[in-house]
Design a protein around this motif. Sequence first.
Motif, short mmCIF file in Angstrom:
data_model
loop_
_atom_site.label_atom_id
_atom_site.label_comp_id
_atom_site.label_asym_id
_atom_site.label_seq_id
_atom_site.Cartn_x
_atom_site.Cartn_y
_atom_site.Cartn_z
N UNK A 117 0.92 -1.19 0.03
CA UNK A 117 -0.12 0.07 0.05
C UNK A 117 0.73 1.38 -0.19
N UNK A 118 0.52 2.12 -0.94
CA UNK A 118 1.47 3.24 -0.85
C UNK A 118 0.57 4.47 -0.95
N UNK A 119 1.02 5.32 0.19
CA UNK A 119 0.47 6.54 0.61
C UNK A 119 1.23 7.64 0.30
N UNK A 120 0.65 8.73 -0.56
CA UNK A 120 1.46 9.67 -0.91
C UNK A 120 0.60 10.84 -0.08
N UNK A 121 1.49 11.83 0.69
CA UNK A 121 1.11 12.89 1.40
C UNK A 121 1.01 14.15 0.51
N UNK A 122 0.58 13.94 -0.69
CA UNK A 122 0.84 15.17 -1.54
C UNK A 122 -0.12 14.64 -2.86
N UNK A 123 -0.31 15.24 -3.76
CA UNK A 123 -0.85 14.89 -5.24
C UNK A 123 0.48 14.30 -5.96
N UNK A 124 0.25 13.35 -6.94
CA UNK A 124 1.11 12.80 -7.75
C UNK A 124 0.87 13.17 -8.92
N UNK A 125 1.91 13.51 -9.82
CA UNK A 125 2.14 13.69 -11.16
C UNK A 125 1.87 12.29 -11.76
N UNK A 126 1.18 12.45 -12.97
CA UNK A 126 0.57 11.43 -13.76
C UNK A 126 1.70 10.29 -14.09
N UNK A 127 2.77 10.83 -14.65
CA UNK A 127 3.96 9.76 -14.94
C UNK A 127 4.50 9.42 -13.81
N UNK A 128 4.52 10.02 -12.74
CA UNK A 128 4.92 9.11 -11.56
C UNK A 128 4.12 8.28 -10.85
N UNK A 129 2.80 8.51 -10.96
CA UNK A 129 1.63 7.52 -10.78
C UNK A 129 1.73 6.31 -11.32
N UNK A 130 2.02 6.36 -12.83
CA UNK A 130 2.16 5.24 -13.35
C UNK A 130 3.43 4.50 -13.22
N UNK A 131 4.44 4.92 -12.59
CA UNK A 131 5.73 4.16 -11.97
C UNK A 131 5.12 3.50 -10.98
N UNK A 132 4.44 4.25 -10.00
CA UNK A 132 3.83 3.39 -8.72
C UNK A 132 2.92 2.17 -8.86
N UNK A 133 2.22 2.44 -9.89
CA UNK A 133 1.26 1.55 -10.39
C UNK A 133 1.88 0.21 -10.81
#
Length: 149
Positions: free
Chosen positions: A40-56
């Motif tokens: 489970x990844x929790x970001x304490x801020x919004x995530x840029x779309x390209x970074x979100x794809x890396x986390x997925x």
Amino acid sequence: MKENEKKRLLVFCLYNKDGNIENYVIKILSQLRLLMKRIIIVSNNKIAENSLNHLKEFTNEIIIRNNIGLDYGAYREVFLGYLNGEEKKYDEIVLCNDTFYGFFTPIEKIFFEMENKNCDMWGLNKVDRGGILNHIQSYFLVLNKNLVQ
């Protein structure tokens, strides 16, 4: 129980003011995923779309929240508002954030060494100040089933 048979949950907290995920974070997650049943990844801020794809690449369980309470606020939200008691299904829970670089030793070796230690929790380093305010650094903690129960 063999090390790779343990059911582990990783709750990984991150924060980047620009919403970017740095390469060192991807490296940490790449190594940890080898030992985890669930991430489970929790970001304490919004995530840029390209970074979100890396986390997925690591999980579809990504929680984006305001930075209230920092990393411990994120852990609290996961335990009290997201897991609904599921944490009890795991042999170990790893709480980790993005405030360190590593690992400089294979993570499998670290977990293997800790397998036979008699402790309810452990971390990657301890600050020993001669008996005054000794503590385990909070950027990487492992809680075993006894403590979670």
